[in-house]
Write a protein that holds these residues in place. Structure first.
Motif, mmCIF file in Angstrom:
data_model
loop_
_atom_site.group_PDB
_atom_site.id
_atom_site.type_symbol
_atom_site.label_atom_id
_atom_site.label_comp_id
_atom_site.label_asym_id
_atom_site.label_seq_id
_atom_site.Cartn_x
_atom_site.Cartn_y
_atom_site.Cartn_z
ATOM 1 N N ASP A 122 1.603 5.124 -13.709
ATOM 2 C CA ASP A 122 2.158 6.012 -14.727
ATOM 3 C C ASP A 122 3.088 5.248 -15.675
ATOM 4 O O ASP A 122 3.095 5.497 -16.884
ATOM 5 N N ARG A 181 -6.603 6.778 -14.010
ATOM 6 C CA ARG A 181 -5.534 7.760 -13.767
ATOM 7 C C ARG A 181 -5.337 8.731 -14.927
ATOM 8 O O ARG A 181 -5.010 9.899 -14.709
ATOM 9 N N TYR A 215 1.443 -5.031 -6.363
ATOM 10 C CA TYR A 215 0.539 -3.892 -6.220
ATOM 11 C C TYR A 215 -0.802 -4.077 -6.916
ATOM 12 O O TYR A 215 -1.765 -3.395 -6.575
ATOM 13 N N ARG A 274 -4.478 12.980 -14.983
ATOM 14 C CA ARG A 274 -3.232 13.560 -15.492
ATOM 15 C C ARG A 274 -3.477 14.734 -16.434
ATOM 16 O O ARG A 274 -2.645 15.622 -16.516
ATOM 17 N N THR A 309 0.787 -1.232 0.000
ATOM 18 C CA THR A 309 0.000 0.000 0.000
ATOM 19 C C THR A 309 0.821 1.285 0.000
ATOM 20 O O THR A 309 0.419 2.272 0.582
ATOM 21 N N ASN A 310 1.961 1.316 -0.659
ATOM 22 C CA ASN A 310 2.718 2.554 -0.787
ATOM 23 C C ASN A 310 2.069 3.358 -1.924
ATOM 24 O O ASN A 310 2.244 3.033 -3.095
ATOM 25 N N PRO A 311 1.306 4.423 -1.602
ATOM 26 C CA PRO A 311 0.550 5.136 -2.637
ATOM 27 C C PRO A 311 1.430 5.786 -3.709
ATOM 28 O O PRO A 311 1.059 5.800 -4.881
ATOM 29 N N GLN A 312 2.586 6.314 -3.336
ATOM 30 C CA GLN A 312 3.457 6.938 -4.329
ATOM 31 C C GLN A 312 3.992 5.905 -5.319
ATOM 32 O O GLN A 312 4.075 6.161 -6.521
ATOM 33 N N ARG A 313 4.359 4.742 -4.813
ATOM 34 C CA ARG A 313 4.866 3.700 -5.709
ATOM 35 C C ARG A 313 3.741 3.195 -6.603
ATOM 36 O O ARG A 313 3.955 2.959 -7.789
ATOM 37 N N ARG A 314 2.535 3.065 -6.069
ATOM 38 C CA ARG A 314 1.387 2.620 -6.872
ATOM 39 C C ARG A 314 1.169 3.597 -8.034
ATOM 40 O O ARG A 314 1.008 3.183 -9.181
ATOM 41 N N ILE A 315 1.197 4.883 -7.753
ATOM 42 C CA ILE A 315 1.002 5.890 -8.806
ATOM 43 C C ILE A 315 2.140 5.809 -9.820
ATOM 44 O O ILE A 315 1.909 5.889 -11.034
ATOM 45 N N ALA A 316 3.371 5.644 -9.342
ATOM 46 C CA ALA A 316 4.514 5.529 -10.259
ATOM 47 C C ALA A 316 4.348 4.308 -11.167
ATOM 48 O O ALA A 316 4.668 4.372 -12.366
#
Length: 187
Positions: free
Chosen positions: A13, A60, A46, A64, A3-10
């Motif tokens: 992307d 997503r 993830y 963006r 559940t690391n949100p920044q890594r999930r978004i990365a």
């Protein structure tokens, strides 16, 4: 599930970049891991499945390219609407990969009913937001004007980002201005 949100978004992307470059058939967890520069197996920690990754990428993309910073000091509604449309074209052009990934997702949705349902809802919500935004922003025209401009811009963006030489001799700013002018009911 991690559940690391920044890594999930990365990772999402990175999936969008893979979709834009390699198409839906090239979207694998391994390709996403490589694009994101993370260890092999990270994406699979993830996302429950490839379909889950496709779904989250679809959601997503619209975040963006959202346009939120329109000049609210402009008093002429037609000019304000034209500025918004130009800003939209610029934002999407700046995120070419996002738009191309959305095209890939649309094509993939023709083969995956679950993805079609998600994209249909997302794009319908987007269209409804455009219509509501026109109403709330006191922009000229009516709901049909908003729909006409939405699809005119969709076609322009598709052409501009996939086969730009078709429009090599067209001033896009002027074309957008004319879209707006001709779509508005004249009193």
């Amino acid at each position: 599930m991690v559940t690391n949100p920044q890594r999930r978004i990365a990772l999402i992307d990175a999936a969008i970049e893979v979709l834009a470059r390699d198409g839906a058939r090239g979207l694998t967890f391994r390709a996403v891991d490589a694009e994101a520069g993370v260890p092999k197996g990270t994406a699979s920690n993830y996302f429950a499945s490839r379909d889950d990754l496709l779904r989250q990428a679809a959601e997503r993309i619209h975040l963006r390219v959202a346009v939120e910073d329109v000049d609210s000091t402009e008093t002429d509604p037609e000019t304000r609407l034209t500025q918004f449309m130009r800003l939209l074209l610029q934002r999407i052009s700046d995120d070419r990969a996002g738009w191309l990934a959305l095209v890939e997702l649309r094509l993939e949705a023709t083969r995956r009913p679950e993805l079609a349902a998600i994209l249909t809802k997302t794009l319908r919500d987007n269209l409804d937001a455009v219509v509501l935004g026109r109403r709330e922003g006191d922009l000229p025209g009516d709901d049909l004007t908003a729909v006409l401009l939405y699809y005119a811009m969709t076609g322009l963006i598709l052409e501009h980002l996939t086969l730009p030489d078709v429009l090599h001799d067209v001033d896009l700013d002027e074309l957008v201005r004319r879209f707006v002018r001709r779509s508005l009911p004249h009193t």
